[in-house]
Design a protein around this motif. Structure first.
Motif, PDB file in Angstrom:
ATOM      1  N   GLY A  62       5.392 -13.648 -13.953  1.00 52.06           N
ATOM      2  CA  GLY A  62       5.350 -14.420 -15.191  1.00 52.06           C
ATOM      3  C   GLY A  62       4.508 -15.676 -15.049  1.00 52.06           C
ATOM      4  O   GLY A  62       4.475 -16.290 -13.978  1.00 52.06           O
ATOM      5  N   LYS A  63       3.813 -16.027 -16.124  1.00 47.02           N
ATOM      6  CA  LYS A  63       3.025 -17.262 -16.152  1.00 47.02           C
ATOM      7  C   LYS A  63       3.216 -17.934 -17.504  1.00 47.02           C
ATOM      8  O   LYS A  63       2.953 -17.346 -18.543  1.00 47.02           O
ATOM      9  CB  LYS A  63       1.542 -16.976 -15.904  1.00 47.02           C
ATOM     10  CG  LYS A  63       0.685 -18.254 -15.919  1.00 47.02           C
ATOM     11  CD  LYS A  63      -0.704 -18.019 -15.364  1.00 47.02           C
ATOM     12  CE  LYS A  63      -1.549 -17.194 -16.298  1.00 47.02           C
ATOM     13  NZ  LYS A  63      -2.945 -17.072 -15.826  1.00 47.02           N
ATOM     14  N   LYS A  64       3.721 -19.154 -17.461  1.00 49.42           N
ATOM     15  CA  LYS A  64       3.892 -19.968 -18.664  1.00 49.42           C
ATOM     16  C   LYS A  64       2.615 -20.762 -18.863  1.00 49.42           C
ATOM     17  O   LYS A  64       2.333 -21.706 -18.129  1.00 49.42           O
ATOM     18  CB  LYS A  64       5.092 -20.901 -18.480  1.00 49.42           C
ATOM     19  CG  LYS A  64       5.312 -21.913 -19.592  1.00 49.42           C
ATOM     20  CD  LYS A  64       5.951 -21.313 -20.800  1.00 49.42           C
ATOM     21  CE  LYS A  64       6.401 -22.384 -21.785  1.00 49.42           C
ATOM     22  NZ  LYS A  64       6.927 -21.829 -23.034  1.00 49.42           N
ATOM     23  N   ARG A  96      -1.298 -13.756  -9.801  1.00 49.72           N
ATOM     24  CA  ARG A  96      -1.278 -14.225  -8.419  1.00 49.72           C
ATOM     25  C   ARG A  96      -1.244 -13.044  -7.463  1.00 49.72           C
ATOM     26  O   ARG A  96      -0.778 -11.951  -7.787  1.00 49.72           O
ATOM     27  CB  ARG A  96      -0.056 -15.108  -8.145  1.00 49.72           C
ATOM     28  CG  ARG A  96      -0.071 -16.440  -8.843  1.00 49.72           C
ATOM     29  CD  ARG A  96       1.171 -17.234  -8.476  1.00 49.72           C
ATOM     30  NE  ARG A  96       1.178 -17.546  -7.059  1.00 49.72           N
ATOM     31  CZ  ARG A  96       0.664 -18.651  -6.527  1.00 49.72           C
ATOM     32  NH1 ARG A  96       0.087 -19.547  -7.312  1.00 49.72           N
ATOM     33  NH2 ARG A  96       0.723 -18.875  -5.240  1.00 49.72           N
ATOM     34  N   LYS A  97      -1.713 -13.278  -6.251  1.00 48.97           N
ATOM     35  CA  LYS A  97      -1.592 -12.298  -5.180  1.00 48.97           C
ATOM     36  C   LYS A  97      -0.655 -12.863  -4.128  1.00 48.97           C
ATOM     37  O   LYS A  97      -0.774 -14.031  -3.743  1.00 48.97           O
ATOM     38  CB  LYS A  97      -2.964 -11.996  -4.568  1.00 48.97           C
ATOM     39  CG  LYS A  97      -3.917 -11.297  -5.521  1.00 48.97           C
ATOM     40  CD  LYS A  97      -5.238 -10.966  -4.833  1.00 48.97           C
ATOM     41  CE  LYS A  97      -6.179 -10.241  -5.787  1.00 48.97           C
ATOM     42  NZ  LYS A  97      -7.480  -9.908  -5.135  1.00 48.97           N
ATOM     43  N   ASP A 134       3.644 -20.391 -12.632  1.00 44.25           N
ATOM     44  CA  ASP A 134       3.030 -19.103 -12.307  1.00 44.25           C
ATOM     45  C   ASP A 134       3.769 -18.555 -11.093  1.00 44.25           C
ATOM     46  O   ASP A 134       3.726 -19.156 -10.013  1.00 44.25           O
ATOM     47  CB  ASP A 134       1.539 -19.296 -12.006  1.00 44.25           C
ATOM     48  CG  ASP A 134       0.804 -17.965 -11.872  1.00 44.25           C
ATOM     49  OD1 ASP A 134       1.446 -16.906 -12.029  1.00 44.25           O
ATOM     50  OD2 ASP A 134      -0.408 -17.979 -11.610  1.00 44.25           O
ATOM     51  N   ILE A 135       4.452 -17.425 -11.269  1.00 47.20           N
ATOM     52  CA  ILE A 135       5.261 -16.875 -10.188  1.00 47.20           C
ATOM     53  C   ILE A 135       5.086 -15.369 -10.117  1.00 47.20           C
ATOM     54  O   ILE A 135       5.014 -14.689 -11.147  1.00 47.20           O
ATOM     55  CB  ILE A 135       6.759 -17.232 -10.365  1.00 47.20           C
ATOM     56  CG1 ILE A 135       7.583 -16.647  -9.210  1.00 47.20           C
ATOM     57  CG2 ILE A 135       7.296 -16.772 -11.711  1.00 47.20           C
ATOM     58  CD1 ILE A 135       9.013 -17.152  -9.171  1.00 47.20           C
ATOM     59  N   GLY A 147       5.226 -15.851  -4.257  1.00 48.06           N
ATOM     60  CA  GLY A 147       4.341 -16.996  -4.431  1.00 48.06           C
ATOM     61  C   GLY A 147       4.577 -17.627  -5.792  1.00 48.06           C
ATOM     62  O   GLY A 147       4.752 -16.920  -6.787  1.00 48.06           O
ATOM     63  N   ALA A 148       4.605 -18.948  -5.843  1.00 48.90           N
ATOM     64  CA  ALA A 148       4.857 -19.633  -7.112  1.00 48.90           C
ATOM     65  C   ALA A 148       4.118 -20.966  -7.120  1.00 48.90           C
ATOM     66  O   ALA A 148       3.879 -21.578  -6.074  1.00 48.90           O
ATOM     67  CB  ALA A 148       6.343 -19.855  -7.334  1.00 48.90           C
TER      68      ALA A 148
END
Length: 695
Positions: free
Chosen positions: A461-463, A305-306, A420-421, A402-403
């Motif tokens: 982190g992204k699950k 993410r940005k 996604d954070i 951002g999440a």
């Protein structure tokens, strides 16, 4: 006990007790944990195997008193195999007769004939949802429970059961779809293919779709709620779990807070700490700590993410002159970044922005800022006679976050929480100077503490799949040093040999989708200021002609832990003091000693004419203070303001004889400014950073 069974290829299998001395006399059939149930279902599909087991159960040979149905039998054997109390062994040779008192296998039909007979009949089924039908998922063979998530913006999904049962002369026309509190519906026949009959039914998420009390508990309960269905009387009782289809995003760009000032700082002609003059005592070097919190567990990967942030430029500096000594952080944000608090956070549901209550969402952060401001209470309590001051620049959550999170179907028909954070944040950046009177000296002196530091976090982190740990966390702690010194009123000289101690103790924990928390992310921490402990020996006056004084003790005690928590279910409510309470404090301060006096004068001679009553003076001041909605209206702050007003009016009214001020100059002081003195200036300095943003 040994029970002889047929395997899928008519090989002899023995189901043995794990405690039996013959349990490992043979080739043990390897069965992984996730393969237990499908393996058992496969050989239970052979009628001879199933019948032998049921007869053995009836004789209580396997420790089960009441024979279960076929599904219960499968679950029981699976559990016993998993625990190791039963094992499957492939025979190397046919078993003949009793073995050590063990029951003899019952005679069976010839292998070839039986095998051919079994191949003639099948009992199979497979499941699919709408996404399976779209070609994005494989069939779910012999599944008894399936999890689904409707498409974004939708609440319904379809489940299709493909059923083949050669042992039944005729399959039903429809299956029943049940859920609690709703009428039954039907999964109707939809044709045949390859010997399978298709039954298609509709399921719907019936939970709270419009719950938006983020970040409070009802929001997370609604997000985690599922609607459960049962489809019967198919090959098995099939459970369907429908998850909340809502998708959420959050963006946080916390704007800079205003500086805060209270109390009265003395000018100083000389000051020292451990041999260094104030001019030599620069602010303790800015201490910066940055911690990384990145997922490295299975099923997690770094976020791509940005995030955008409020960019501020500035410098840290110490100002030292004959009239001023203070520490400032100059944060000059771009004009478009001078946004109100309402612009600090954006929440989207299904890609659309929502109207939110910012005070609720950021309540924990605002409470933290207020707890730092409450240091004023402690400072004033320990310096009621000889004065105090508090210069503060506190920034929280500077940077960007951002999440995104929602329920997502995986390829094997499980549903998991996709997260996604990414964030790059200074959780806090603090610069302060605090002064407090030292009562051991015969004139007014102040000890002070200076600090500049920040604590930041990088989170990523992204699950992306259900396996592995559901979340990750990390913590950090740090003790920051605080510089201390002393100053006196202008015109006095103080030579001070002192040992002063002070520090900030900081701890933080970052949690992402932790099982013990309902929030998908959380920041918990706190700050403790150890106060000021001092042991000082000072000589007063030039060459120490006024003698030496000794003072030691606690100037300011250790603070309570200032809790930092986000998200938090604690709603922020700004402090408030009524006009009458403000006026009462003004009366107390302005009447202490000689009353402040205001006179109406006539002509150009400035001769006193009519004297204002104290009630009229304090009413005029209270009206102006009440109109300023940004001022941090606590009893301590109003008391500090009243003392600053007293200092100003004494200076404006200085003349031979008893002091007084002309009414016209007093009114200009209240409404505007006169000779560099202004009530508005004090109100601006004492404005709450929070109320400035929310006003």
């Amino acid at each position: 006990m040994i029970q002889f069974l047929y395997g899928p290829f008519r090989e002899h299998l023995e189901l043995r007790s794990g405690k039996d001395r013959l349990a490992f006399d043979g080739v043990r059939v390897p069965v992984a944990r996730e393969e237990f149930e499908p393996h058992i279902r496969q050989y239970l599909a052979i009628s001879d195997n199933r019948d032998k087991l049921l007869r053995a159960l009836a004789r209580d040979r396997l420790g089960v008193i009441t024979p279960p149905d076929e599904q219960g039998l499968c679950h029981w054997i699976t559990r016993e195999l998993e625990l190791g109390t039963l094992v499957l062994v492939r025979c190397r040779r046919p078993a003949l007769g009793p073995l050590g008192g063990i029951e003899e296998a019952e005679p069976t039909e010839p292998v070839i004939e039986k095998h051919e007979k079994e191949e003639e009949k099948l009992q199979e089924w497979k499941l699919e949802c709408k996404h399976h039908a779209a070609g994005k998922r494989p069939f779910f063979d012999r599944g008894t429970r399936i999890q689904v998530v409707p498409d974004m913006g939708k609440t319904k999904d379809t489940i299709t059961v493909h059923w083949r049962d050669d042992y039944r002369p005729e399959l039903p026309d429809a299956l029943t779809v049940r859920t609690t509190g709703r009428p039954e519906t039907r999964a109707t026949k939809g044709g045949q293919s390859g010997g399978y009959t298709a039954y298609t039914g509709e399921v719907e998420y019936r939970g709270a779709l419009h719950e938006m009390r983020f970040p409070f508990s009802p929001f997370w309960r609604a997000l985690n709620e599922t609607t459960t269905y049962t489809i019967e009387p198919g090959p098995r009782s099939i459970g369907v779990e429908v998850f909340n289809p809502r998708q959420f995003e959050i963006e946080l760009k916390f704007p800079p807070l205003e500086k805060f000032k209270a109390g009265y700082k003395y000018s100083s002609s000389s000051s020292a700490i451990e041999g260094k003059s104030l001019g030599e005592l620069s602010l303790v070097k800015k201490q910066t700590v940055k911690r990384e919190f990145k997922a490295s567990a299975q099923s997690w990967e770094p976020s791509s993410r940005k995030v955008s942030s409020v960019e501020a430029s500035g410098s840290l500096k110490t100002v030292d002159s004959s009239t001023q000594s203070s520490v400032e952080v100059n944060l000059k944000a771009k004009a478009e970044q001078k946004s109100k608090f309402v612009d600090a956070i954006v929440i989207k549901r299904d890609r659309g922005a929502l109207k939110i209550n910012v005070l609720e969402i950021l309540g924990g952060i605002l409470k933290f800022v207020e707890s730092v401001l409450k240091l004023v209470d402690t400072i004033k309590e320990y310096a009621p006679q000889v004065g105090w001051y508090f210069d503060l620049n506190l920034q929280v959550m500077q940077g960007g976050l951002g999440a995104e999170w929602y329920w997502k179907e995986w390829e094997d028909h499980r549903v998991f929480r996709y997260i996604d954070i990414k964030a790059s944040l200074d959780l806090f950046a603090l610069t302060f100077e605090i002064g407090i009177g030292v009562s051991a000296y015969s004139f007014k002196a102040q000890a002070f503490a200076q600090f500049s530091g920040s604590f930041g976090a990088e989170i990523s982190g992204k699950k992306y799949k259900p396996d592995g740990l559901p979340g990750f966390s990390g913590n950090a702690d740090r003790t920051f040093s605080v510089a201390v010194g002393a100053r006196v009123e202008a015109g006095h000289v103080l030579k001070l040999k002192a040992t002063m101690e002070s520090a900030l103790e900081v701890d933080f924990e970052i949690g992402i989708n932790m099982p013990n928390r309902s929030h998908v992310f959380s920041i918990d921490g706190g700050i403790v200021w150890t106060g000021i402990q001092c042991k000082a020996e000072g000589s007063i006056g030039a060459f120490g002609i006024a003698g030496t004084k000794v003072w030691k003790g606690t100037l300011i005690p250790k603070s309570e832990r200032m809790k930092f928590q986000w998200p938090s279910e604690e709603e922020y409510k700004p402090p408030f003091l009524s006009r009458n309470a403000i006026k009462a404090i003004l009366v107390k301060v302005l009447s202490n000693g000689w009353d402040v006096r205001v006179f109406t004068t006539s002509g150009k001679t400035f001769v006193p004419d009519e004297q204002w009553s104290l009630d009229r003076i304090t009413s005029k001041l209270a009206d102006r203070i009440e109109r300023d909605t940004a001022f941090h209206r606590t009893p301590q702050m109003v008391d500090a303001l009243a003392n600053a007003i007293r200092q100003d009016l004494d200076a404006l009214g200085t003349r031979w004889g008893r002091d007084w001020i002309e009414a016209s100059r007093f009114e200009r002081y209240v409404d505007d400014a006169v000779d560099g003195y202004s009530l508005a200036k004090h109100l601006k300095q004492g404005a709450s950073p929070l109320q400035t943003l929310t006003g």
